[in-house]
Design a protein around this motif. Structure first.
Motif, PDB file in Angstrom:
ATOM      1  N   ARG A  39      42.165 -53.804  12.427  1.00  0.00           N
ATOM      2  CA  ARG A  39      41.933 -54.174  13.839  1.00  0.00           C
ATOM      3  C   ARG A  39      40.803 -53.362  14.451  1.00  0.00           C
ATOM      4  NH1 ARG A  39      46.523 -54.896  17.769  1.00  0.00           N
ATOM      5  NH2 ARG A  39      44.744 -55.372  19.096  1.00  0.00           N
ATOM      6  N   ILE A  40      40.785 -52.060  14.159  1.00  0.00           N
ATOM      7  CA  ILE A  40      39.723 -51.209  14.697  1.00  0.00           C
ATOM      8  C   ILE A  40      38.371 -51.637  14.139  1.00  0.00           C
ATOM      9  CG2 ILE A  40      38.772 -48.855  14.716  1.00  0.00           C
ATOM     10  CD1 ILE A  40      41.707 -47.863  14.867  1.00  0.00           C
ATOM     11  N   LYS A  41      38.324 -51.957  12.860  1.00  0.00           N
ATOM     12  CA  LYS A  41      37.063 -52.375  12.252  1.00  0.00           C
ATOM     13  C   LYS A  41      36.553 -53.688  12.839  1.00  0.00           C
ATOM     14  CE  LYS A  41      37.382 -49.892   7.912  1.00  0.00           C
ATOM     15  NZ  LYS A  41      37.439 -49.986   6.442  1.00  0.00           N
ATOM     16  N   GLN A  42      37.436 -54.496  13.399  1.00  0.00           N
ATOM     17  CA  GLN A  42      37.035 -55.766  14.011  1.00  0.00           C
ATOM     18  C   GLN A  42      36.534 -55.594  15.446  1.00  0.00           C
ATOM     19  OE1 GLN A  42      36.905 -58.474  11.945  1.00  0.00           O
ATOM     20  NE2 GLN A  42      37.506 -56.819  10.560  1.00  0.00           N
ATOM     21  N   LEU A  43      36.760 -54.422  16.035  1.00  0.00           N
ATOM     22  CA  LEU A  43      36.324 -54.179  17.410  1.00  0.00           C
ATOM     23  C   LEU A  43      34.803 -54.050  17.485  1.00  0.00           C
ATOM     24  CD1 LEU A  43      38.872 -51.403  18.500  1.00  0.00           C
ATOM     25  CD2 LEU A  43      38.957 -53.843  19.058  1.00  0.00           C
ATOM     26  N   SER A  44      34.265 -54.366  18.642  1.00  0.00           N
ATOM     27  CA  SER A  44      32.845 -54.121  18.877  1.00  0.00           C
ATOM     28  C   SER A  44      32.640 -52.610  19.020  1.00  0.00           C
ATOM     29  CB  SER A  44      32.394 -54.823  20.160  1.00  0.00           C
ATOM     30  OG  SER A  44      32.983 -54.208  21.291  1.00  0.00           O
ATOM     31  N   ARG A  45      31.406 -52.181  18.931  1.00  0.00           N
ATOM     32  CA  ARG A  45      31.109 -50.762  19.097  1.00  0.00           C
ATOM     33  C   ARG A  45      31.587 -50.271  20.463  1.00  0.00           C
ATOM     34  NH1 ARG A  45      28.509 -46.458  17.509  1.00  0.00           N
ATOM     35  NH2 ARG A  45      27.490 -45.126  19.039  1.00  0.00           N
ATOM     36  N   ALA A  46      31.348 -51.061  21.504  1.00  0.00           N
ATOM     37  CA  ALA A  46      31.766 -50.680  22.859  1.00  0.00           C
ATOM     38  C   ALA A  46      33.285 -50.506  22.923  1.00  0.00           C
ATOM     39  CB  ALA A  46      31.309 -51.716  23.872  1.00  0.00           C
ATOM     40  N   GLU A  47      34.019 -51.398  22.284  1.00  0.00           N
ATOM     41  CA  GLU A  47      35.484 -51.285  22.280  1.00  0.00           C
ATOM     42  C   GLU A  47      35.935 -50.067  21.483  1.00  0.00           C
ATOM     43  OE1 GLU A  47      36.858 -55.943  22.634  1.00  0.00           O
ATOM     44  OE2 GLU A  47      36.117 -55.211  20.701  1.00  0.00           O
ATOM     45  N   LYS A  48      35.263 -49.761  20.375  1.00  0.00           N
ATOM     46  CA  LYS A  48      35.602 -48.563  19.602  1.00  0.00           C
ATOM     47  C   LYS A  48      35.383 -47.307  20.442  1.00  0.00           C
ATOM     48  CE  LYS A  48      34.561 -50.594  15.141  1.00  0.00           C
ATOM     49  NZ  LYS A  48      33.656 -50.621  13.984  1.00  0.00           N
ATOM     50  N   LEU A  49      34.296 -47.289  21.201  1.00  0.00           N
ATOM     51  CA  LEU A  49      34.031 -46.138  22.065  1.00  0.00           C
ATOM     52  C   LEU A  49      35.088 -46.022  23.158  1.00  0.00           C
ATOM     53  CD1 LEU A  49      30.137 -46.332  22.313  1.00  0.00           C
ATOM     54  CD2 LEU A  49      31.519 -44.724  20.974  1.00  0.00           C
ATOM     55  N   GLN A  50      35.573 -47.156  23.674  1.00  0.00           N
ATOM     56  CA  GLN A  50      36.665 -47.134  24.651  1.00  0.00           C
ATOM     57  C   GLN A  50      37.936 -46.588  23.999  1.00  0.00           C
ATOM     58  OE1 GLN A  50      36.848 -51.224  25.929  1.00  0.00           O
ATOM     59  NE2 GLN A  50      35.683 -50.792  27.789  1.00  0.00           N
TER      60      GLN A  50
END
Length: 93
Positions: free
Chosen positions: A70-81
């Motif tokens: 799930r984390i790998k599917q997140l956008s960079r912005a979402e990972k930073l959030q």
């Protein structure tokens, strides 16, 4: 750091990219990544310095793998959030 069970972690690389992995011993695994030896994840080679940016505990390996995906599917912005604590992900077994 307590090493009970499985953990999902995110590493911030020197080039500001993000790497996600799982381990039962995050401190050991991060040390392996930093050593840049044979046990380093291929993606992380030559991308130092490395910073452990996020760690969360999981109930079992299956759930840890699902959360990693799930984390790998997140956008960079979402990972930073996620790293900043502004985004919560929940995987229930």
């Amino acid at each position: 750091m307590v090493n009970d069970g499985w953990h999902v972690y995110v590493v911030r690389c020197g080039d500001d990219s993000l790497y996600t992995g799982i381990s039962t011993d995050v401190a050991r695994r991060f040390a392996e990544h930093q050593a840049q030896g044979a046990r380093t994840a291929r993606y992380l080679r030559g991308r130092g310095p490395l910073e452990l940016a996020y760690v969360t505990q999981s109930v079992d390996q299956r759930t840890a793998r699902q959360l990693e995906y799930r984390i790998k599917q997140l956008s960079r912005a979402e990972k930073l959030q996620l790293i900043a604590g502004q985004l919560q992900l929940d995987i229930t077994p």
